[in-house]
Design an enzyme around this catalytic site. Structure first.
Site, PDB file in Angstrom:
ATOM      1  N   ARG A 147       0.808  -1.217   0.000  1.00 45.54           N
ATOM      2  CA  ARG A 147       0.000   0.000   0.000  1.00 45.54           C
ATOM      3  C   ARG A 147       0.845   1.272   0.000  1.00 45.54           C
ATOM      4  NH1 ARG A 147      -4.484   1.406   2.315  1.00 45.54           N
ATOM      5  NH2 ARG A 147      -3.633   3.407   1.770  1.00 45.54           N
ATOM      6  N   TYR A 184     -22.467   8.304   6.956  1.00 46.95           N
ATOM      7  CA  TYR A 184     -21.278   8.980   6.409  1.00 46.95           C
ATOM      8  C   TYR A 184     -21.674  10.147   5.511  1.00 46.95           C
ATOM      9  CZ  TYR A 184     -18.046   5.476   8.218  1.00 46.95           C
ATOM     10  OH  TYR A 184     -17.310   4.682   9.046  1.00 46.95           O
TER      11      TYR A 184
HETATM   12  O1  CP3 Z   1      -9.981  -5.779   5.875  1.00 46.60           O
HETATM   13  C1  CP3 Z   1     -10.135  -5.737   4.660  1.00 46.60           C
HETATM   14  O2  CP3 Z   1      -9.232  -5.447   3.878  1.00 46.60           O
HETATM   15  C2  CP3 Z   1     -11.475  -6.099   4.097  1.00 46.60           C
HETATM   16  C3  CP3 Z   1     -11.978  -5.078   3.206  1.00 46.60           C
HETATM   17  C4  CP3 Z   1     -12.734  -3.952   3.869  1.00 46.60           C
HETATM   18  C5  CP3 Z   1     -12.267  -2.603   3.963  1.00 46.60           C
HETATM   19  N1  CP3 Z   1     -13.307  -1.830   4.401  1.00 46.60           N
HETATM   20  C6  CP3 Z   1     -10.907  -2.104   3.621  1.00 46.60           C
HETATM   21  C7  CP3 Z   1     -10.366  -0.959   4.411  1.00 46.60           C
HETATM   22  C8  CP3 Z   1     -14.021  -3.985   4.360  1.00 46.60           C
HETATM   23  C9  CP3 Z   1     -14.944  -5.184   4.542  1.00 46.60           C
HETATM   24  C10 CP3 Z   1     -14.389  -2.631   4.691  1.00 46.60           C
HETATM   25  C11 CP3 Z   1     -15.717  -2.247   5.161  1.00 46.60           C
HETATM   26  C12 CP3 Z   1     -15.904  -0.975   5.888  1.00 46.60           C
HETATM   27  N2  CP3 Z   1     -15.333   0.236   5.640  1.00 46.60           N
HETATM   28  C13 CP3 Z   1     -16.847  -0.814   6.909  1.00 46.60           C
HETATM   29  C14 CP3 Z   1     -17.774  -1.888   7.420  1.00 46.60           C
HETATM   30  C15 CP3 Z   1     -17.076  -2.886   8.277  1.00 46.60           C
HETATM   31  C16 CP3 Z   1     -16.628  -2.334   9.585  1.00 46.60           C
HETATM   32  O3  CP3 Z   1     -15.428  -2.493   9.853  1.00 46.60           O
HETATM   33  O4  CP3 Z   1     -17.439  -1.814  10.344  1.00 46.60           O
HETATM   34  C17 CP3 Z   1     -16.787   0.528   7.340  1.00 46.60           C
HETATM   35  C18 CP3 Z   1     -17.597   1.161   8.438  1.00 46.60           C
HETATM   36  C19 CP3 Z   1     -15.824   1.194   6.514  1.00 46.60           C
HETATM   37  C20 CP3 Z   1     -15.420   2.628   6.512  1.00 46.60           C
HETATM   38  C21 CP3 Z   1     -13.974   2.751   6.808  1.00 46.60           C
HETATM   39  N3  CP3 Z   1     -12.961   2.532   5.874  1.00 46.60           N
HETATM   40  C22 CP3 Z   1     -13.334   3.039   8.042  1.00 46.60           C
HETATM   41  C23 CP3 Z   1     -14.067   3.375   9.319  1.00 46.60           C
HETATM   42  C24 CP3 Z   1     -11.933   2.937   7.852  1.00 46.60           C
HETATM   43  C25 CP3 Z   1     -10.822   3.036   8.872  1.00 46.60           C
HETATM   44  C26 CP3 Z   1     -10.146   4.352   8.878  1.00 46.60           C
HETATM   45  C27 CP3 Z   1      -8.895   4.289   9.748  1.00 46.60           C
HETATM   46  O5  CP3 Z   1      -7.790   4.437   9.196  1.00 46.60           O
HETATM   47  O6  CP3 Z   1      -9.017   4.066  10.958  1.00 46.60           O
HETATM   48  C28 CP3 Z   1     -11.745   2.632   6.495  1.00 46.60           C
HETATM   49  C29 CP3 Z   1     -10.443   2.447   5.822  1.00 46.60           C
HETATM   50  C30 CP3 Z   1     -10.144   1.050   5.389  1.00 46.60           C
HETATM   51  N4  CP3 Z   1     -10.982   0.236   4.674  1.00 46.60           N
HETATM   52  C31 CP3 Z   1      -8.913   0.368   5.561  1.00 46.60           C
HETATM   53  C32 CP3 Z   1      -9.034  -0.873   4.945  1.00 46.60           C
HETATM   54  C33 CP3 Z   1      -7.986  -1.937   4.803  1.00 46.60           C
HETATM   55  C34 CP3 Z   1      -7.672   0.963   6.224  1.00 46.60           C
HETATM   56  C35 CP3 Z   1      -6.906   1.682   5.185  1.00 46.60           C
HETATM   57  C36 CP3 Z   1      -5.470   1.761   5.591  1.00 46.60           C
HETATM   58  O7  CP3 Z   1      -5.148   2.623   6.430  1.00 46.60           O
HETATM   59  O8  CP3 Z   1      -4.682   0.964   5.069  1.00 46.60           O
END
Ligand code: CP3
Length: 318
Positions: free
Chosen positions: A15, A126
């Site tokens: 990433r 959101y």
């Molecule tokens: O883990 C995985 O890679 C599975 C794929 C996945 C992601 N997002 C990738 C991601 C899935 C299933 C999601 C769903 C998602 N995204 C939800 C529903 C599931 C849950 O956990 O409640 C929600 C609410 C989101 C919205 C979202 N996207 C949040 C709250 C965040 C975290 C922000 C943070 O940095 O704390 C994300 C970012 C995100 N989505 C990351 C990943 C791998 C992190 C990105 C990174 O920093 O690498």
């Protein structure tokens, strides 16, 4: 769960220098990142690397995923003009998802791929708040104060979520999961009135699609039965409720998913082992149980601990 990859050095390496949403639109990255935890931990299923906001970005909504924060929306939706900006999604909007799912199904062989979408309420939160929210105050104000706009918005989000799931199923996903992560902010009565009809309109039409439908929320113990009524074959629970009680609330024939507290992965192994054994034992009260975490992996988690948990669960097989 959304942060599954973040504990992995190989994820961080891949990433580096690529924004989250760019990674979500690059088939080679989607494919490789999805495979990483399967390879390393030998889990029984893969979950597509994407995000719940990807279909919204695909139809032109200006959203960014800010590291450490989450999805941030340029122009929050709070009126009819905002609603008009949400058009329907079709398969041609997400070619990278279709390509990646196809490649993954081939690479995974017998290991199932789980596709997913965000549920209307969680997406709406959101869009209305403009980003992550603790109290969901504007969302609730709009829900109660402008019910016509509310239902129009959730209806539109339901159509988008359903189509996003359909696209993934058509491309080869073996199961789908609808994430209503923040629905636990609602009372049972409000969930039933303002949210359930829309989640149902996502899941129910997929009944004959031939894949299991998983429905998950955080803190939704007070209405697990309603989450099943929305058209779920499997109901996910967080760690706040024991799985035998979750199964009782879901009702006869319940299949449940859950529910190790992700924070406990940072505890000493004897604690983790005791909790995993308890959860597996409690899960036997249900007709079926998919073991997983009650929410996403915390970034500081030692990946070796996750591998060990997977081994332990496998050793406890029915
Ligand atoms: O883990 C995985 O890679 C599975 C794929 C996945 C992601 N997002 C990738 C991601 C899935 C299933 C999601 C769903 C998602 N995204 C939800 C529903 C599931 C849950 O956990 O409640 C929600 C609410 C989101 C919205 C979202 N996207 C949040 C709250 C965040 C975290 C922000 C943070 O940095 O704390 C994300 C970012 C995100 N989505 C990351 C990943 C791998 C992190 C990105 C990174 O920093 O690498």
């Amino acid at each position: 769960m959304r942060q599954a990859g973040r504990s992995l050095p190989e994820y961080r390496a891949l990433r580096a220098g690529t924004a989250m949403l760019d990674a979500c639109r690059t088939p080679e990255l989607i494919t490789e990142i999805t495979l990483q935890p399967v390879r390393r931990h030998e889990v029984d299923a893969a979950i597509l690397f994407s995000d719940i906001v990807v279909p919204l970005v695909a139809i032109g909504v200006a959203i960014d995923i800010v590291p450490g924060v989450g999805p941030v929306v340029d122009q929050p939706i709070r009126d009819t003009a905002g609603l008009d900006a949400l058009r329907e999604l079709d398969a041609t909007d997400v070619p990278y998802v279709i390509e990646a799912v196809g490649a993954l199904v081939a690479a995974l062989g017998p290991t199932p791929l789980i596709g997913f979408a965000g549920a209307p309420f969680t997406l709406a939160s959101y869009l209305i708040e403009g980003g992550p929210s603790r109290d969901h105050a504007r969302t609730k104000a709009l829900m109660h104060g402008q019910p016509v706009l509310w239902h129009a918005l959730l209806n539109r989000l339901a159509v988008i979520a359903r189509e996003f799931l359909r696209v993934q199923i058509a491309a080869g996903a073996a199961a789908v999961q609808l994430f209503d992560s923040w629905a636990g902010a609602l009372s049972r009565a409000d969930y039933e009135r303002y949210v359930l009809p829309h989640s149902r309109s996502v899941l129910e039409p997929l009944a004959d699609a031939g894949v299991p439908r998983i429905h998950f929320g955080v803190g939704t113990g007070e209405f697990l039965d309603l989450m099943r009524d929305a058209g779920a074959d499997v109901v996910g629970a967080d760690w706040r409720i024991p799985l035998d009680e979750a199964a009782r609330r879901v009702g006869p024939g319940a299949v449940v998913q859950g529910n190790l507290d992700p924070a406990l992965l940072l505890a000493d192994w004897p604690v983790i082992e005791r909790e995993v054994r308890r959860i597996v034992a409690e899960g036997r009260a249900a007709v079926g149980h998919i073991f997983n975490l009650g929410h996403g992996v915390l970034p500081d988690t030692d990946p070796a601990v996750i591998t060990r948990v997977v081994e332990l669960v496998h050793s406890l097989d029915r």
